[in-house]
Design a protein around this motif. Structure first.
Motif, PDB file in Angstrom:
ATOM      1  N   VAL A  83       0.937  -1.266  -0.107  1.00  0.00           N
ATOM      2  CA  VAL A  83       0.094  -0.009   0.185  1.00  0.00           C
ATOM      3  C   VAL A  83       0.928   1.252  -0.015  1.00  0.00           C
ATOM      4  O   VAL A  83       1.667   1.456   1.074  1.00  0.00           O
ATOM      5  CB  VAL A  83      -1.013  -0.052   1.160  1.00  0.00           C
ATOM      6  N   GLU A  84       0.582   2.153  -0.909  1.00  0.00           N
ATOM      7  CA  GLU A  84       1.403   3.599  -1.152  1.00  0.00           C
ATOM      8  C   GLU A  84       0.573   4.641  -1.670  1.00  0.00           C
ATOM      9  O   GLU A  84      -0.583   4.214  -1.985  1.00  0.00           O
ATOM     10  CB  GLU A  84       2.493   3.386  -2.106  1.00  0.00           C
ATOM     11  N   VAL A  85       0.854   5.780  -1.391  1.00  0.00           N
ATOM     12  CA  VAL A  85      -0.031   6.716  -1.694  1.00  0.00           C
ATOM     13  C   VAL A  85       0.311   6.737  -3.348  1.00  0.00           C
ATOM     14  O   VAL A  85       1.418   6.510  -3.719  1.00  0.00           O
ATOM     15  CB  VAL A  85       0.466   8.240  -1.372  1.00  0.00           C
ATOM     16  N   GLY A  86      -0.505   7.235  -4.115  1.00  0.00           N
ATOM     17  CA  GLY A  86      -0.525   7.173  -5.735  1.00  0.00           C
ATOM     18  C   GLY A  86       0.044   8.586  -6.267  1.00  0.00           C
ATOM     19  O   GLY A  86       0.207   9.605  -5.287  1.00  0.00           O
ATOM     20  N   ALA A  87       0.377   8.729  -7.255  1.00  0.00           N
ATOM     21  CA  ALA A  87       1.007  10.014  -7.861  1.00  0.00           C
ATOM     22  C   ALA A  87       0.057  10.385  -9.146  1.00  0.00           C
ATOM     23  O   ALA A  87      -0.474   9.511  -9.765  1.00  0.00           O
ATOM     24  CB  ALA A  87       2.358   9.689  -8.264  1.00  0.00           C
ATOM     25  N   THR A  88      -0.257  11.449  -9.178  1.00  0.00           N
ATOM     26  CA  THR A  88      -1.044  12.081 -10.229  1.00  0.00           C
ATOM     27  C   THR A  88      -0.060  13.277 -10.909  1.00  0.00           C
ATOM     28  O   THR A  88       0.743  13.899 -10.260  1.00  0.00           O
ATOM     29  CB  THR A  88      -2.342  13.083  -9.604  1.00  0.00           C
ATOM     30  N   GLY A  89       0.055  13.482 -12.283  1.00  0.00           N
ATOM     31  CA  GLY A  89       0.894  14.101 -13.011  1.00  0.00           C
ATOM     32  C   GLY A  89       0.240  15.512 -12.846  1.00  0.00           C
ATOM     33  O   GLY A  89      -1.045  15.520 -13.058  1.00  0.00           O
ATOM     34  N   CYS A  90       1.068  16.528 -12.931  1.00  0.00           N
ATOM     35  CA  CYS A  90       0.624  18.032 -12.892  1.00  0.00           C
ATOM     36  C   CYS A  90       0.073  18.316 -14.239  1.00  0.00           C
ATOM     37  O   CYS A  90       0.844  17.903 -15.315  1.00  0.00           O
ATOM     38  CB  CYS A  90       1.881  18.854 -12.435  1.00  0.00           C
ATOM     39  N   PRO A  91      -1.080  18.692 -14.527  1.00  0.00           N
ATOM     40  CA  PRO A  91      -1.545  19.103 -15.791  1.00  0.00           C
ATOM     41  C   PRO A  91      -0.558  20.195 -16.538  1.00  0.00           C
ATOM     42  O   PRO A  91      -0.644  20.005 -17.737  1.00  0.00           O
ATOM     43  CB  PRO A  91      -2.919  19.611 -15.720  1.00  0.00           C
ATOM     44  N   ALA A  92       0.150  21.091 -15.753  1.00  0.00           N
ATOM     45  CA  ALA A  92       0.965  22.079 -16.551  1.00  0.00           C
ATOM     46  C   ALA A  92       2.453  21.646 -16.813  1.00  0.00           C
ATOM     47  O   ALA A  92       2.607  21.930 -17.945  1.00  0.00           O
ATOM     48  CB  ALA A  92       1.128  23.330 -15.574  1.00  0.00           C
ATOM     49  N   CYS A  93       2.939  20.906 -15.800  1.00  0.00           N
ATOM     50  CA  CYS A  93       4.230  20.604 -15.968  1.00  0.00           C
ATOM     51  C   CYS A  93       4.495  19.234 -15.955  1.00  0.00           C
ATOM     52  O   CYS A  93       5.734  18.648 -16.782  1.00  0.00           O
ATOM     53  CB  CYS A  93       5.188  21.192 -14.976  1.00  0.00           C
ATOM     54  N   GLY A  94       3.762  18.343 -15.878  1.00  0.00           N
ATOM     55  CA  GLY A  94       3.849  16.856 -15.832  1.00  0.00           C
ATOM     56  C   GLY A  94       4.571  16.233 -14.813  1.00  0.00           C
ATOM     57  O   GLY A  94       4.636  15.127 -14.690  1.00  0.00           O
ATOM     58  N   GLU A  95       4.928  17.159 -13.791  1.00  0.00           N
ATOM     59  CA  GLU A  95       5.640  16.531 -12.378  1.00  0.00           C
ATOM     60  C   GLU A  95       4.465  15.680 -11.673  1.00  0.00           C
ATOM     61  O   GLU A  95       3.472  16.365 -11.636  1.00  0.00           O
ATOM     62  CB  GLU A  95       6.300  17.504 -11.838  1.00  0.00           C
ATOM     63  N   PRO A  96       5.043  14.493 -11.189  1.00  0.00           N
ATOM     64  CA  PRO A  96       3.904  13.956 -10.364  1.00  0.00           C
ATOM     65  C   PRO A  96       4.030  14.551  -9.039  1.00  0.00           C
ATOM     66  O   PRO A  96       5.095  15.121  -8.592  1.00  0.00           O
ATOM     67  CB  PRO A  96       4.663  12.601 -10.266  1.00  0.00           C
ATOM     68  N   PHE A  97       2.756  14.390  -8.383  1.00  0.00           N
ATOM     69  CA  PHE A  97       2.647  14.900  -6.895  1.00  0.00           C
ATOM     70  C   PHE A  97       1.420  13.739  -6.209  1.00  0.00           C
ATOM     71  O   PHE A  97       0.955  12.999  -7.061  1.00  0.00           O
ATOM     72  CB  PHE A  97       2.057  16.292  -6.823  1.00  0.00           C
ATOM     73  N   ASP A  98       1.700  13.846  -4.900  1.00  0.00           N
ATOM     74  CA  ASP A  98       0.940  12.948  -4.205  1.00  0.00           C
ATOM     75  C   ASP A  98      -0.825  13.139  -4.740  1.00  0.00           C
ATOM     76  O   ASP A  98      -1.295  14.111  -4.805  1.00  0.00           O
ATOM     77  CB  ASP A  98       0.941  12.899  -2.649  1.00  0.00           C
ATOM     78  N   SER A  99      -1.277  11.908  -4.717  1.00  0.00           N
ATOM     79  CA  SER A  99      -2.817  12.038  -5.175  1.00  0.00           C
ATOM     80  C   SER A  99      -3.768  12.193  -4.011  1.00  0.00           C
ATOM     81  O   SER A  99      -4.177  11.376  -3.342  1.00  0.00           O
ATOM     82  CB  SER A  99      -3.373  10.726  -5.888  1.00  0.00           C
ATOM     83  N   ALA A 100      -3.730  13.381  -3.592  1.00  0.00           N
ATOM     84  CA  ALA A 100      -4.648  13.887  -2.457  1.00  0.00           C
ATOM     85  C   ALA A 100      -5.293  15.064  -2.524  1.00  0.00           C
ATOM     86  O   ALA A 100      -4.571  16.158  -3.035  1.00  0.00           O
ATOM     87  CB  ALA A 100      -3.849  13.623  -0.995  1.00  0.00           C
ATOM     88  N   PHE A 101      -6.529  15.213  -2.186  1.00  0.00           N
ATOM     89  CA  PHE A 101      -7.413  16.536  -2.282  1.00  0.00           C
ATOM     90  C   PHE A 101      -8.234  16.698  -1.121  1.00  0.00           C
ATOM     91  O   PHE A 101      -8.966  15.865  -0.816  1.00  0.00           O
ATOM     92  CB  PHE A 101      -8.112  16.530  -3.611  1.00  0.00           C
ATOM     93  N   ILE A 102      -7.930  17.723  -0.468  1.00  0.00           N
ATOM     94  CA  ILE A 102      -9.059  18.341   0.555  1.00  0.00           C
ATOM     95  C   ILE A 102      -9.749  19.370   0.301  1.00  0.00           C
ATOM     96  O   ILE A 102      -9.511  20.310  -0.145  1.00  0.00           O
ATOM     97  CB  ILE A 102      -8.084  18.500   1.694  1.00  0.00           C
TER      98      ILE A 102
END
Length: 122
Positions: A45-64
């Motif tokens: 189990v790990e946190v997923g990654a989502t690509g930034c729509p502007a630059c493509g860099e991955p960041f943690d998949s979490a939204f509050i």
């Protein structure tokens, strides 16, 4: 029969949080606890990654929003002796879905892995 590594994405809700890091920690901990309670310690189990729509860099998949977080988790499980990728996918969803009821799961990647030397000789 082949062995497969199946990666799935899960959407996990965490309530009453103020910080993304706290939400991620709670989501990973709760998912791990539910898997361990059903003897599924072999699921990673790990946190997923989502690509930034502007630059493509991955960041943690979490939204509050409004104190509630949606955390994207990455779950990996090794499936042995499956007939095909589709069969491995069904087995993985059944195994993990049985432990994580009411959690949306989606298979995102299936990789065929090498069989152990002992299995190859048999």
């Amino acid at each position: 029969m082949s062995n497969y590594l199946v990666a799935m994405e899960a959407a996990w809700l965490v309530r009453d949080v103020d910080d993304v890091d706290d939400a991620i920690g709670v989501a990973v901990s709760e998912a791990g606890k539910r898997l361990n309670e059903t003897d599924k310690q072999y699921v990673e189990v790990e946190v997923g990654a989502t690509g930034c729509p502007a630059c493509g860099e991955p960041f943690d998949s979490a939204f509050i929003s409004a104190g509630t977080a949606l955390v994207g988790l990455l779950l990996e499980i090794e499936i042995f002796n499956a007939d095909s990728e589709e069969h491995a996918s069904r087995i993985a969803k059944s195994e993990v879905g049985g432990a994580l009821t009411d959690v949306p799961l989606e298979v995102i990647e299936i990789i065929e892995t090498e069989a152990d030397e002992e299995e190859a000789e048999a």
